[in-house]
Design an enzyme around this catalytic site. Sequence first.
Site, PDB file in Angstrom:
ATOM      1  N   LYS A 155       0.850  -1.176   0.000  1.00  0.00           N
ATOM      2  CA  LYS A 155       0.000   0.000   0.000  1.00  0.00           C
ATOM      3  C   LYS A 155       0.899   1.244   0.000  1.00  0.00           C
ATOM      4  O   LYS A 155       2.063   1.142   0.401  1.00  0.00           O
ATOM      5  CB  LYS A 155      -0.948  -0.015   1.195  1.00  0.00           C
ATOM      6  CG  LYS A 155      -0.312   0.414   2.525  1.00  0.00           C
ATOM      7  CD  LYS A 155      -1.377   0.612   3.573  1.00  0.00           C
ATOM      8  CE  LYS A 155      -0.798   1.189   4.853  1.00  0.00           C
ATOM      9  NZ  LYS A 155      -0.451   2.597   4.800  1.00  0.00           N
ATOM     10  N   HIS A 185       0.036  -5.603   6.037  1.00  0.00           N
ATOM     11  CA  HIS A 185       0.704  -6.338   7.107  1.00  0.00           C
ATOM     12  C   HIS A 185      -0.201  -6.590   8.303  1.00  0.00           C
ATOM     13  O   HIS A 185       0.046  -7.516   9.079  1.00  0.00           O
ATOM     14  CB  HIS A 185       1.982  -5.615   7.541  1.00  0.00           C
ATOM     15  CG  HIS A 185       1.758  -4.382   8.356  1.00  0.00           C
ATOM     16  ND1 HIS A 185       1.539  -3.147   7.798  1.00  0.00           N
ATOM     17  CD2 HIS A 185       1.708  -4.202   9.705  1.00  0.00           C
ATOM     18  CE1 HIS A 185       1.367  -2.260   8.755  1.00  0.00           C
ATOM     19  NE2 HIS A 185       1.460  -2.854   9.911  1.00  0.00           N
ATOM     20  N   HIS A 247      -6.225  -0.818   6.621  1.00  0.00           N
ATOM     21  CA  HIS A 247      -6.119  -1.586   7.860  1.00  0.00           C
ATOM     22  C   HIS A 247      -7.443  -1.734   8.605  1.00  0.00           C
ATOM     23  O   HIS A 247      -7.869  -2.844   8.943  1.00  0.00           O
ATOM     24  CB  HIS A 247      -5.100  -0.928   8.801  1.00  0.00           C
ATOM     25  CG  HIS A 247      -3.719  -0.829   8.246  1.00  0.00           C
ATOM     26  ND1 HIS A 247      -3.181  -1.767   7.395  1.00  0.00           N
ATOM     27  CD2 HIS A 247      -2.749   0.103   8.425  1.00  0.00           C
ATOM     28  CE1 HIS A 247      -1.952  -1.415   7.073  1.00  0.00           C
ATOM     29  NE2 HIS A 247      -1.663  -0.287   7.682  1.00  0.00           N
ATOM     30  N   LYS A 347      -2.752   9.742  15.222  1.00  0.00           N
ATOM     31  CA  LYS A 347      -1.337   9.819  15.577  1.00  0.00           C
ATOM     32  C   LYS A 347      -1.148  10.748  16.771  1.00  0.00           C
ATOM     33  O   LYS A 347      -2.002  11.577  17.078  1.00  0.00           O
ATOM     34  CB  LYS A 347      -0.512  10.300  14.383  1.00  0.00           C
ATOM     35  CG  LYS A 347      -0.432   9.277  13.255  1.00  0.00           C
ATOM     36  CD  LYS A 347       0.605   9.663  12.224  1.00  0.00           C
ATOM     37  CE  LYS A 347       0.739   8.589  11.152  1.00  0.00           C
ATOM     38  NZ  LYS A 347       1.248   7.317  11.695  1.00  0.00           N
TER      39      LYS A 347
END
Length: 514
Positions: A155, A185, A247, A347
């Site tokens: 990605k 992942h 994700h 974040k």
Amino acid sequence: MAQKKVLPASITIFGAKGDLTWRKLIPALYNLYIDHHLSQTFHIFCVDFLAVDDAAYRDWLLTGVNEFSRTGRADAQKWTEFARHITYVQGDFMKKDTYDALKKNVQKFEKDENIRGVRMFYFAVAPRFIEVIADALCIQKLCNRDNLDRIVVEKPFGTDLDSARKLNRYLAKRFKEKQIYHIDHYLGKEMVQNILAFRFANHVFEPLWNNEYIDHIQISVAEEVSVGKRGGYYDSSGALRDMIQNHLLQLLCIVAMDCPKAYEAEAIRDAKIKVLKSVRIYNTEQVFKNVVRGQYAAGVVNGQARKAYREEEQVKPDSNTETFVAARFLIESPRWKGVPFFLRTGKNMERQSTTIMIQFKETPHKIFKDDITPNKLIISIQPELEIGLLFEGKVPGLHMKLLPMEMDFMYKDAYIESLPEAYEALLLDVLDGEATQFMRADQIEWAWKVVMPMLDAWKKNPKKQLQFYESGTWGPASANALLKPFAKEWFHLAHKPATTLPEPAAKAQQVAAT
């Protein structure tokens, strides 16, 4: 890790001097090697434009293994053996000479070993190089055997629906679908893979996995890190593209999917795509009612001062790019109608954690005087790997007093083995031709369809409802308001110090000592 016997293989990594290769790919391949999961006949060709000799390149890779491998510093003898299988190929991705040299190396390896095994080509490169490399592999006939040759694409796969469709069509003209592995992942993480086993191998939960018993579901990926040196990329991407589109929607699919017909790649992919097709697509007005976007301001995370996003390197001083997203998704299916799925990521948040919280409806039995906390099933993916069930129980004593209690399963207590990293599992799957944990082209496009109204709404109204949150907090207050009337605030797993699974030898000593 269950033993898999893979065919002899030539493994090519494009972007060999990149951070992904150094931190993840080579440490993963090294661990597969020392754990005897690779064929004895394999070679790794590392391609990049910088001029460096093999010895210096291998030394650089070793520093990555020593720093990032789950097994710690490399054993000198094992590393020497493994490093003999690595060749650096210097070349510009844009030039034919690079692929001529690669082809010569691959063919020499296969001739010397007298075998034609798997060819895996890993695109650890910027998105602009995907089409160039794919075209060159096709022209050179390096990836032309449907059952043996595979490409792995990282990605971001496109920047929007149109670019993803274009890239899918481009690759489809050159390779079969079964040759293309779109890697995420998160799907290789041990606990994520365990969700399928937990749901479909235990009948006690599956009958309750629907709108009759479940009130709402929260999926949260909180990151302590800032954008760091990725400001140039991140400012044109944002949290929605970087995390939600891939994700978190993948986690949603795994939680919400119906039981597949079999534990086979296409059956599982079909079940996931069915979920995405059932997600309600919002119009612009609905986006601003159901999605909260935020951007971190200055603050403190774990005792360290953090600057505001707009002060980060390569970030525009007036940037409206979101570093936080909280969204309510609705799945229009018989199983989930009326059950909201709340997804959140950000974040510079208070603590690193990835959790899935399934909250069940209140008990219909109102015979106790105490307030009763609804049952919760908590799946923690990081930093701890655990599954917990929150339930009410009686406090010991002479009176009927209730208290919430937790039944807990933790990997570090149950297993003595050091768990494989996500990239180890996924790389081995590619070599083995196992596509279960990889996204299909149509799944990628449907994920883009789900988020495109949000991207379009923000593009048309770049400043509307952009919230700022202090670094080191859990995000804007409006994210909690989004949960009403289902919850007052987002679920946060009680803080536990990060731990790693003990080494087998250390565990054995612990057992012996007791």
